[in-house]
Design a protein around this motif. Structure first.
Motif, mmCIF file in Angstrom:
data_model
loop_
_atom_site.group_PDB
_atom_site.id
_atom_site.type_symbol
_atom_site.label_atom_id
_atom_site.label_comp_id
_atom_site.label_asym_id
_atom_site.label_seq_id
_atom_site.Cartn_x
_atom_site.Cartn_y
_atom_site.Cartn_z
ATOM 1 N N ARG A 54 -22.365 -39.421 18.834
ATOM 2 C CA ARG A 54 -21.155 -38.785 18.303
ATOM 3 C C ARG A 54 -21.017 -37.317 18.705
ATOM 4 N N LEU A 55 -22.089 -36.749 19.244
ATOM 5 C CA LEU A 55 -22.021 -35.336 19.642
ATOM 6 C C LEU A 55 -20.949 -35.096 20.708
ATOM 7 N N ALA A 56 -20.742 -36.081 21.572
ATOM 8 C CA ALA A 56 -19.764 -35.904 22.654
ATOM 9 C C ALA A 56 -18.357 -35.731 22.079
ATOM 10 N N ALA A 57 -17.997 -36.598 21.123
ATOM 11 C CA ALA A 57 -16.665 -36.507 20.517
ATOM 12 C C ALA A 57 -16.544 -35.239 19.670
ATOM 13 N N ALA A 61 -13.902 -32.068 20.061
ATOM 14 C CA ALA A 61 -13.099 -31.557 18.949
ATOM 15 C C ALA A 61 -13.334 -30.063 18.722
ATOM 16 N N CYS A 62 -14.406 -29.546 19.320
ATOM 17 C CA CYS A 62 -14.748 -28.121 19.182
ATOM 18 C C CYS A 62 -14.402 -27.384 20.475
ATOM 19 N N SER A 63 -13.209 -27.602 20.960
ATOM 20 C CA SER A 63 -12.734 -26.932 22.185
ATOM 21 C C SER A 63 -13.704 -27.117 23.345
ATOM 22 N N SER A 64 -14.415 -28.242 23.336
ATOM 23 C CA SER A 64 -15.390 -28.570 24.389
ATOM 24 C C SER A 64 -16.430 -27.463 24.586
ATOM 25 N N GLN A 65 -16.788 -26.784 23.504
ATOM 26 C CA GLN A 65 -17.856 -25.772 23.609
ATOM 27 C C GLN A 65 -19.173 -26.535 23.797
ATOM 28 N N ARG A 66 -19.729 -26.423 25.001
ATOM 29 C CA ARG A 66 -20.777 -27.363 25.418
ATOM 30 C C ARG A 66 -22.053 -27.297 24.580
ATOM 31 N N LEU A 117 -19.251 -21.850 14.635
ATOM 32 C CA LEU A 117 -18.060 -22.162 15.423
ATOM 33 C C LEU A 117 -16.846 -22.312 14.508
ATOM 34 N N GLY A 118 -15.831 -21.555 14.844
ATOM 35 C CA GLY A 118 -14.568 -21.695 14.132
ATOM 36 C C GLY A 118 -13.498 -22.293 15.032
ATOM 37 N N ALA A 119 -13.790 -22.360 16.328
ATOM 38 C CA ALA A 119 -12.821 -22.921 17.280
ATOM 39 C C ALA A 119 -12.997 -24.436 17.351
ATOM 40 N N PHE A 120 -12.407 -25.109 16.362
ATOM 41 C CA PHE A 120 -12.420 -26.573 16.383
ATOM 42 C C PHE A 120 -11.149 -27.090 15.718
ATOM 43 N N ASP A 121 -10.823 -28.313 16.065
ATOM 44 C CA ASP A 121 -9.676 -28.998 15.470
ATOM 45 C C ASP A 121 -10.220 -29.812 14.291
ATOM 46 N N ALA A 122 -9.926 -29.377 13.079
ATOM 47 C CA ALA A 122 -10.536 -29.984 11.892
ATOM 48 C C ALA A 122 -10.222 -31.478 11.790
#
Ligand SMILES: Cc1cc2nc3c(=O)[nH]c(=O)nc-3n(C[C@H](O)[C@H](O)[C@H](O)COP(=O)(O)O)c2cc1C
Length: 167
Positions: A54-57, A61-66, A117-122
């Motif tokens: 599930r880490l990939a998804a 959802a976190c702006s692809s912050q790797r 991280l605050g850059a994510f789509d909740a």
């Protein structure tokens, strides 16, 4: 180590060496959050530990912050219930923020890295992890072994941010 030394040494870690955190250390980090103060001691928070597929998804959802994927473990701190306190502030957001702050320091003491991280789509985070509709993701952080030693970021001078009223 003195708390202020831990605070001074902590950095946001955005690069990880891929070793997965041992269960004992993970549990200590979670324990630091569990013991954090909360409004009316309601503890209306959920600490979601994400490892594996599930880490990939979650990363997406976190702006692809790797680093979300790279660290091998990610924590999603959710408010399970929220209310506005008399001061006008939302208790859920604040409680979760305190819990994660405590976790950041515990991780630092264990030689682990995290990055708030605050850059994510909740909504995308909730979908990726099948979280209950009423949970509100407040913050996400990778948790793992640092592969970098960032320099300290600048901070404002004390005089700029403090106001002493002595009369
Ligand atoms: C509420 C909040 C949201 C943040 N969001 C992100 C983020 O989405 N991505 C990121 O790389 N860093 C994020 N950061 C980390 C900050 O950039 C970092 O804390 C700041 O630059 C100071 O650096 P330091 O943590 O190493 O002292 C966030 C930090 C906070 C407290």
């Amino acid at each position: 180590m003195e708390v202020l030394d831990l605070i001074r040494e902590r950095r946001s870690i955005r690069s990880y060496d891929g070793r997965v955190v041992e269960t004992e250390k993970l549990e200590k980090v979670l324990e630091a959050g569990r013991l954090a103060p909360s409004a009316r001691n309601m503890q209306e928070w959920k600490f979601v530990v994400v490892q594996g597929a599930r880490l990939a998804a979650l990363c997406e959802a976190c702006s692809s912050q790797r680093m979300v994927q790279e660290a091998g473990t990610a924590l999603v701190i959710c408010a399970a219930e929220d209310h506005v306190m008399p001061c006008g502030q939302p208790s859920g957001t604040i409680d979760c923020s305190i819990a994660l702050s405590f976790m950041l320091l515990q991780a630092q003491e264990l030689g682990l890295g995290m990055c708030w991280l605050g850059a994510f789509d909740a909504d995308a985070v909730k979908r990726a992890l099948d979280l209950p509709q009423e949970w509100v993701p407040v913050a996400v952080s990778p948790l793992g072994y640092p592969a970098e030693q960032p320099a300290a970021r600048p901070r404002k001078a004390m005089e700029e941010i403090t106001l002493f009223l002595k009369d």
